[in-house]
Design an enzyme around this catalytic site. Structure first.
Site, short mmCIF file in Angstrom:
data_model
loop_
_atom_site.label_atom_id
_atom_site.label_comp_id
_atom_site.label_asym_id
_atom_site.label_seq_id
_atom_site.Cartn_x
_atom_site.Cartn_y
_atom_site.Cartn_z
N SER A 1 0.82 -1.22 0.00
CA SER A 1 0.00 0.00 0.00
C SER A 1 0.85 1.26 0.00
CB SER A 1 -0.91 0.01 1.22
OG SER A 1 -0.12 -0.03 2.40
N GLY A 2 2.16 1.12 0.15
CA GLY A 2 3.00 2.31 0.21
C GLY A 2 2.93 3.01 1.55
N ASP B 1 11.02 7.00 5.49
CA ASP B 1 10.09 6.00 6.02
C ASP B 1 10.56 5.46 7.37
OD1 ASP B 1 9.06 6.48 3.54
OD2 ASP B 1 9.58 4.52 2.71
N SER C 1 5.32 -0.75 5.12
CA SER C 1 5.37 -1.96 5.94
C SER C 1 6.83 -2.41 6.09
CB SER C 1 4.50 -3.07 5.35
OG SER C 1 4.86 -3.29 4.02
C1 GLA Z 1 9.60 5.84 -0.76
C2 GLA Z 1 11.01 5.85 -0.17
C3 GLA Z 1 11.25 7.13 0.63
C4 GLA Z 1 10.90 8.36 -0.19
C5 GLA Z 1 9.51 8.22 -0.81
C6 GLA Z 1 9.18 9.34 -1.74
O1 GLA Z 1 8.65 5.76 0.26
O2 GLA Z 1 11.19 4.74 0.67
O3 GLA Z 1 12.58 7.19 1.07
O4 GLA Z 1 11.87 8.62 -1.15
O5 GLA Z 1 9.39 7.00 -1.55
O6 GLA Z 1 9.01 10.53 -1.04
#
Ligand code: GLA
Length: 391
Positions: free
Chosen positions: A129-130, A178, A133
């Site tokens: 899902s972005g 993240d 996780s």
């Molecule tokens: C992913 C990567 C992050 C960041 C985002 C875009 O989630 O893991 O480090 O680059 O894309 O903002």
């Protein structure tokens, strides 16, 4: 936090690894980014927050050097067994590489695990899902190791170690956002992070009469080997050129005006667009955080919308499914802002929606998405939660 997941992971531990005496339970959150996308690896700012969904673990040290892993979500793969002597960076190709990568990254820093580990995990972040996780698993693993092996590291270290594992063990070239959002999460606050220095500040997200709604395209995104690495390369190409003509270190050092002054030094129009996004998005994030601090959610929402347009047109990391969700959200009265969140190419959008509009939002966006895309999206009204913890 959902304590039924704690019960679930404990039960799984007992079933797979035997007695559960002396087992400890842990949690680390996923994240949603409010604004500041694809700026982390460009030396810019991000503004993510930890969620109350995440990954749970039950873990116990062993007397030998064995490592045993089990995931309730991936029950089919069963228990995976290996040992402290078998770390294979860039070669391990199943979910345990996130955990082993963190162990490896600790070891690299001189933090040696004296004994093996049994660990069961169970997550409630929708797969693909972005919502990070994988970062939540990395931060969770680091937190478990710190607790069980007494490693003397801070939560910021846990983020750096998690990113190291992801970059150099798992082979995904992500930025720091993240892992930092997960390890440094604070209830009801977003984290205003300068990715060039790792200086950060918490900003309360006060949404009186509004909700944060995350909408999942249910289109799986895959970052490894995808256009993510191309974007990093293009950004780096732009950075080098602008470093020579404008004397900057990172794209995050540029104001919009200075970018406009120097942009023609970048001859490739695609690379120029990528740089424009990185610069404008960073400055947009600064403005957005100032607006939020001043209680001006309207401006914050408009900047979220502008962020989406820039990600769609200049950075080109959106996709039809994300664009449909955002376009339809923008049509609903009571929506202050809506944009894709995370790496892109699928995953989720994040929207700020007035309380009284949430039901309409779900109905109208949900129906339009089904008509235009052909399958359903999923809505989550989310809360901002704390970082990793013993539960
Ligand atoms: C992913 C990567 C992050 C960041 C985002 C875009 O989630 O893991 O480090 O680059 O894309 O903002």
């Amino acid at each position: 936090m959902d304590l039924s997941f704690k019960e679930g992971v404990l039960k799984a531990f007992e079933e797979k690894f035997g007695a559960s005496d002396g087992v400890k339970c842990y949690f680390a959150p996923g994240r949603v980014n409010l604004i500041g996308e694809h700026t982390d690896y460009n030396g810019g700012h991000v503004f993510p927050c930890a969620l109350t969904i995440g990954t749970y673990a039950a873990a116990k040290k062993r007397d030998d050097r064995k490592l045993r892993f089990y995931s309730v979500n991936l029950d089919k793969t069963g228990v995976i067994e290996t040992s402290l002597d078998e770390f294979k960076p860039l070669k391990d190709d199943n979910w345990t590489s996130y955990l082993k990568g963190v162990m490896w990254a600790f070891e690299k820093r001189g933090f040696k695990m004296d004994r093996g580990l049994d660990i069961a995990i169970y997550g409630n972040i929708p797969n693909g899902s972005g919502l990070s996780s994988s970062a939540s698993i990395e931060v969770l693993t680091g937190f478990v190791l710190r607790d069980l092996y007494g490693f003397d590291v801070t939560n910021v270290d846990l983020a750096v170690i998690g990113q190291d594992a992801e970059n150099n063990y798992c082979g995904m070239n992500c930025g720091i956002m993240d892992q930092f959002a997960s390890s440094m999460g604070k209830k009801d606050n977003a984290i205003f992070l300068d990715c060039a220095t790792l200086n950060y500040e918490y900003a309360p997200v006060v949404l009186n009469g509004m909700k944060l709604v995350v909408t999942n395209t249910n289109k799986k995104h895959k970052l490894v080997g995808s256009a993510y690495n191309d974007r990093r390369r293009e950004s780096e190409e732009a950075r080098k050129i602008l470093a020579s003509v404008a004397g900057i270190k990172t794209l995050g050092d540029l104001s919009n005006e200075d970018f406009e002054k120097h942009k023609d030094a970048i001859k490739d129009p695609v690379v120029q667009k990528r740089a424009k996004h990185a610069v404008y998005e960073n400055n947009r994030t600064l403005t957005a955080v100032a607006a939020l601090k001043a209680g001006d959610i309207e401006t914050f929402g408009k900047l979220m919308n502008a962020s989406h347009v820039s990600l769609r047109d200049d950075f080109e990391v959106s996709c039809e499914e994300l664009d449909v969700l955002v376009e339809e959200a923008w049509k609903v009265p009571g929506v202050l802002g809506s944009r894709m969140t995370g790496g892109g190419f699928g995953g989720c959008t994040v929207s700020i929606v007035k309380d009284e509009a949430v039901e309409d939002f779900k109905k109208l966006v949900g129906e339009a998405y089904r008509n235009r895309v052909g399958y359903d999206c999923t809505f989550y009204v989310v809360s901002i939660g704390d970082g990793p913890q013993v539960i």
